[in-house]
Design an enzyme around this catalytic site. Structure first.
Site, PDB file in Angstrom:
ATOM      1  N   ASP A  66       5.108  -8.493   1.485  1.00 19.64           N
ATOM      2  CA  ASP A  66       5.111  -9.421   0.782  1.00 19.64           C
ATOM      3  C   ASP A  66       6.553  -9.878   0.323  1.00 19.64           C
ATOM      4  OD1 ASP A  66       4.779 -10.829  -1.654  1.00 19.64           O
ATOM      5  OD2 ASP A  66       2.793  -9.767  -1.653  1.00 19.64           O
ATOM      6  N   HIS A  94       6.690 -12.812  -5.652  1.00 12.62           N
ATOM      7  CA  HIS A  94       5.579 -12.750  -5.087  1.00 12.62           C
ATOM      8  C   HIS A  94       5.169 -10.995  -5.082  1.00 12.62           C
ATOM      9  CE1 HIS A  94       1.541 -12.262  -2.981  1.00 12.62           C
ATOM     10  NE2 HIS A  94       1.442 -13.804  -3.527  1.00 12.62           N
ATOM     11  N   SER A 102      -4.099 -12.577  -3.956  1.00 16.92           N
ATOM     12  CA  SER A 102      -2.812 -11.965  -3.691  1.00 16.92           C
ATOM     13  C   SER A 102      -2.981 -10.970  -4.932  1.00 16.92           C
ATOM     14  CB  SER A 102      -1.828 -12.883  -4.210  1.00 16.92           C
ATOM     15  OG  SER A 102      -1.916 -13.564  -2.437  1.00 16.92           O
TER      16      SER A 102
END
Length: 777
Positions: free
Chosen positions: A153, A226, A559
């Site tokens: 990520d 994220h 996600s």
């Protein structure tokens, strides 16, 4: 022919067009990064190391280096060497060199660099794995197995309390990873929770130029948020009293709160480059991860030309479970990414928690929506404010109706609530545009593309997101009322939402256009309005102009659903350390449920109708049932290779997966449907259809002595016979086979959906069953 039937009549043409598009090469030009897969066993004896052979191969195809005796030039063209999950290298080549490379000795494939994108609390309780459950699993499992979850990520924010190592023992002895240092990240940022952190940027810099280190940290530190969010969702430590501005307040914890985390930073400001992702997968497997969570994807390519598919195959061979996000391109059909059967492809669903907000119109109508707004600027619920919609009479959105940058006239919107159509620009950015034009609030209206699905955001001004129906109503009101007015109010957090779960409209959909016989997505998990840890360098809206900073954020996307499954897989690995990745996947799929909390069939937020396996796969994960599934469908590497033999691959293309082995096709599968998958998707290609037979083998992981009886949905289009219809096991880990014969009685214009289930009275081992009749070409 109705629209639904017309879509399916066009399916064969769609499949051809999608595959052709996936295989179109990039335009010729300057040198680009190519991933070169090599047959490691074919290295000439004149070389001691593979990297020497790779450099020599690069030199042999390079026009500029052919006349030179220096090897250094070849080494400078190499971006990465791969040696664990994937054998080969990435190098900068022009088009002519790439063509020559494809013909060089020992080369299996030459794949162009691609750019993948990220597929952007209460969930453990919603899934039935509260602290008493997860703690008991780890208490029983840690003595034998210490699970490591690798997250590919944007990096990690180590100061988050979600990565506290309190109560954890020493780093597992098997671990071979390290803490890579860089600006803003030292070895002290790792602990017994974050046991590994690495960065991969060579591919990015080779294609996009040097990273601007004045604005971007070339270290594992997460400036985006994220990666921190996904890592905490999978394996975050418990954090009491977590919330976003008071919303979703409670204990935030990951699915596997005692698992270890290894962060692999592969995404940068300009995207996530496939050569970097491949290097991270290769390194993660060598480091010793048990589970990989990969919340990113791009367009789908044939299996042998998909570098992530090839690398994840290598990871699977090493016993690593791979969870991947399905993509956020729903509700369009054929929109999935990460289609390989050895990956677990995860779609997104809602939970029973929401953040209600209301737009009250001047005609006393109350429009129900959602919001995470919490700011100083508030509208009085007892006062009405002017409301305006900048769209025309057409039902089609336009730049002004979508509140795009530079489209709003201050003289028209100042002091008013502005209605903005969803689409094109980020949802929170629309509110920023309204605010900068002098607006005092926003009603964010869904269009047909989003239907009634509502996603809550931490807006920069008072704002309420409403569904398509409510959006049409408020826009009609502004066109018919003499002086339209409204006000906005916010009700905080509400639990017990019904129905739930619901398949998210944005969640990408099947069928699997590479292989219709492999049902995708595999399953769904919570992916809407998920609270988890956040980066201290990023605002909750991710807008540069947003100066707010938070410790936790609420996000939506596949996600978010992907790390839920990765974390639950870690729980299963801790409880059953001897299970293969396929057994873990089978346990998750065959215990998934397909009914919501109103006892009705799962619904699709895009239509409000019942969803199908093309939207929800096997169903919604049920972790507690997955811990004791009764039976599992196991798949070994040779089974996957036999599946690939049904995909019309050339011997060289097949070598992308066989690597060093001399494996040849035994043709034991009559069709791709014979892969021992936990779902059955039967495809009738002939008209009139000849009977189809698919074979399955189940392994008993429950009580040694047990008897299972089969139950099959009755279909309109086919008669189905299962032989035998009873399975009698006499020992644990015993394997028994059965076959399913499907004979068309009335070909259907659209697919039919049902299930095949085995039950011993305690366990229900359910496989979705899909029948598709392809029209004649």
């Amino acid at each position: 022919m109705d629209l639904r039937s017309a879509r399916w009549a066009a399916l064969p043409l769609c499949l051809v067009l999608v595959l052709l598009q996936a295989s179109i090469p990039a335009l010729a030009g300057a040198p680009k990064t190519y991933i070169v897969q090599m047959a490691a066993s074919e290295m000439p004896s004149s070389f001691d190391y593979h990297h020497e052979w790779y450099a020599s191969t690069v030199k042999s195809v390079s026009s500029a280096l052919l006349e030179s005796e220096e090897e250094d030039g070849a080494y400078t063209k190499i971006v990465y060497n791969y040696e664990t999950a994937f054998h080969g290298f990435a190098a900068r080549l022009d088009d002519d060199e790439a063509e020559r490379m494809a013909e060089a000795a020992g080369v299996l494939a030459v794949l162009p660099e691609t750019v993948l994108q990220l597929h952007t609390t209460r969930s453990p309780d919603f899934l039935g794995i509260g602290p008493e459950i997860s703690n008991s699993i780890w208490a029983a499992g840690l003595a034998d197995h210490d699970v490591v979850v690798g997250v590919l990520d944007t990096g990690i924010w180590p100061e988050s309390p979600s990565f506290s190592d309190k109560g954890l023992g020493p780093v597992p002895a098997k671990w071979k990873g390290l803490c890579q240092t860089g600006r803003g990240f030292t070895t002290a940022d790792c602990n017994r929770k974050i046991i590994g952190a690495r960065i991969f940027y060579n591919g990015y810099e080779a294609s996009a130029g040097p990273i601007n280190e004045t604005t971007e940290l070339k270290s594992p530190r997460d400036q985006d948020g994220h990666g921190t969010h996904t890592a905490a969702t999978a394996a975050g430590s418990p954090v009491p009293d977590a919330s976003l501005f008071g919303y979703a307040r409670g204990v935030a914890r990951g699915m596997a709160p005692r698992a270890r985390v290894a962060a692999y930073k592969v995404c940068w400001a300009g995207g996530c480059f496939s050569s970097d992702i491949l290097a991270a997968v290769d390194r993660a497997v060598a480091d010793g991860v048990d589970v990989l969570s990969i919340s990113l994807g791009g367009g789908a390519s044939p299996y042998y030309r998909d570098s992530l598919a090839v690398a994840s195959f290598g990871a699977m061979q090493m016993g690593v479970f791979i969870a991947c996000s399905a993509g956020n391109s729903g509700p369009d059909p054929l929109s999935l990414t990460n289609l390989s059967p050895w990956m677990t492809t995860v779609g997104a669903s809602t939970m029973d928690r929401d953040f209600p907000a209301t737009a009250t119109l001047g005609n006393s109508a109350n429009l129900t929506g959602v919001s995470l707004y919490k700011g100083r600027q508030n509208l009085s619920p007892r006062q009405q404010y002017p409301v305006v919609y900048m769209g025309g009479n057409s039902s089609m959105p336009n730049p002004r109706s979508m509140c795009l940058e530079g489209t709003l006239d201050r003289s028209t919107v100042a002091g008013k609530i502005v209605i903005c159509d969803r689409g094109i620009s980020p949802r929170v950015q629309k509110g920023q545009v309204v605010k900068e034009a002098g607006g005092i609030g926003m009603i964010l209206a869904n269009t047909a593309a989003n239907g009634e699905e509502l996603v809550a955001d931490s807006h920069l001004l008072p704002a309420v997101a409403v569904g398509e129906t409510e959006g049409i109503a408020v826009k009609k009101y502004t066109k018919t009322a003499t002086k339209p007015t409204a006000t906005l109010s916010f009700a905080g957090t509400k639990l017990g939402i019904r129905p739930s779960p619901v398949v998210a409209a944005f969640s990408s959909r099947g069928p699997n256009y590479l292989t219709l016989e492999i049902l995708k997505p595999d399953l769904i998990a919570p992916g809407v309005n998920i609270l988890a840890a956040w980066s201290g360098d990023a605002s909750p809206s991710s807008l540069a102009r947003d100066r707010r900073r938070v410790g936790f954020n609420i996000l939506s996307g596949t996600s978010m659903s992907c790390p839920h499954v990765a974390g639950v897989a870690a729980l299963l690995k801790a409880s059953h350390p001897d299970w293969s990745p396929a057994q873990i996947k089978s346990a998750l799929m065959t215990t998934a449920y397909v009914h919501d909390n109103t006892y009705g069939l799962l619904k699709d937020a895009a239509t409000g109708e019942a969803s199908t396996p093309f939207q929800h796969g096997a169903g919604h994960i049920h972790p507690m049932r997955a811990l004791s599934p009764g039976l599992v469908y196991d798949i070994g590497q040779n089974d996957y290779l036999e599946f690939l033999c049904t995909q019309n691959l050339t011997p060289t293309q097949l070598k992308a997966f066989t690597k060093n082995s001399n494996m040849t096709c035994k043709n034991t599968f009559s069709s791709p449907g014979d892969l021992n998958y936990p779902a059955i998707s039967a495809v009738f290609t002939d008209q009139p259809s000849t009977p189809l037979t698919v074979h399955r083998t189940v392994t008993n992981v429950g009580p040694g002595s047990s008897t299972y009886h089969v139950k099959v949905t009755q279909f309109k289009g086919a008669d189905i016979v299962v032989e035998p219809n009873t399975l009698r096991f006499s020992s644990a880990n015993q394997k028994l086979a059965y076959k399913v014969t499907l004979k068309t009685k009335a070909a259907q214009k659209t697919p039919e959906f049902g299930a095949l289930s085995w039950s011993d009275g305690v366990h229900i081992v359910r496989s979705p069953l899909v029948l598709t009749w392809l029209p004649p070409m």
